[in-house]
Design a protein around this motif. Sequence first.
Motif, PDB file in Angstrom:
ATOM      1  N   PRO A  22      15.259  37.987 -31.894  1.00  0.00           N
ATOM      2  CA  PRO A  22      14.182  37.448 -31.060  1.00  0.00           C
ATOM      3  C   PRO A  22      12.826  38.047 -31.443  1.00  0.00           C
ATOM      4  N   LYS A  23      11.779  37.251 -31.278  1.00  0.00           N
ATOM      5  CA  LYS A  23      10.427  37.676 -31.665  1.00  0.00           C
ATOM      6  C   LYS A  23       9.991  38.945 -30.944  1.00  0.00           C
ATOM      7  N   GLN A  78      14.498  49.022 -38.880  1.00  0.00           N
ATOM      8  CA  GLN A  78      15.433  47.901 -38.740  1.00  0.00           C
ATOM      9  C   GLN A  78      16.865  48.378 -38.885  1.00  0.00           C
ATOM     10  N   ASP A  79      17.091  49.322 -39.776  1.00  0.00           N
ATOM     11  CA  ASP A  79      18.436  49.866 -39.919  1.00  0.00           C
ATOM     12  C   ASP A  79      18.824  50.664 -38.671  1.00  0.00           C
ATOM     13  N   TRP A  84      20.833  46.642 -31.977  1.00  0.00           N
ATOM     14  CA  TRP A  84      20.024  46.047 -30.915  1.00  0.00           C
ATOM     15  C   TRP A  84      19.380  44.743 -31.380  1.00  0.00           C
ATOM     16  N   LEU A  85      18.973  44.687 -32.654  1.00  0.00           N
ATOM     17  CA  LEU A  85      18.282  43.508 -33.176  1.00  0.00           C
ATOM     18  C   LEU A  85      19.213  42.332 -33.433  1.00  0.00           C
ATOM     19  N   PHE A  92      27.542  44.514 -37.868  1.00  0.00           N
ATOM     20  CA  PHE A  92      28.700  45.106 -38.526  1.00  0.00           C
ATOM     21  C   PHE A  92      28.694  44.809 -40.024  1.00  0.00           C
ATOM     22  N   HIS A  93      28.388  43.572 -40.385  1.00  0.00           N
ATOM     23  CA  HIS A  93      28.413  43.181 -41.788  1.00  0.00           C
ATOM     24  C   HIS A  93      27.152  43.584 -42.544  1.00  0.00           C
TER      25      HIS A  93
END
Length: 103
Positions: A22-23, A78-79, A84-85, A92-93
């Motif tokens: 989501p933005k 991001q990692d 959460w993202l 997972f992948h």
Amino acid sequence: MHGSTAWFDSGTVTPAAPRPPPKGKLWFVNMSAVFPPVLLFDLAVLPCLGSLNPLIRTLLLCLAVTAMAAWILVPRLQDFFKKWLYSPLQAFHGRHERRTAQG
């Protein structure tokens, strides 16, 4: 399958592309990556560059913060916020991993 059909029709369906986060979540991660270097640059570096033209100072600020955010901070954040993202299966992948159909 027999003959040339096996070459052109694998019989498997390729998975759909993962949905982007989501933005609002992306905004939070990007703000978390941009705000600290802007604050640091503003407090530590800009006072030393006070005699420069404001256009040059702003250009240096933009270049430094954009480079730090794009290449260092955003990928790490991001990692860190991966679960959460992205949906649990995507997290997972991994967000860049592609699944390939094996025959």
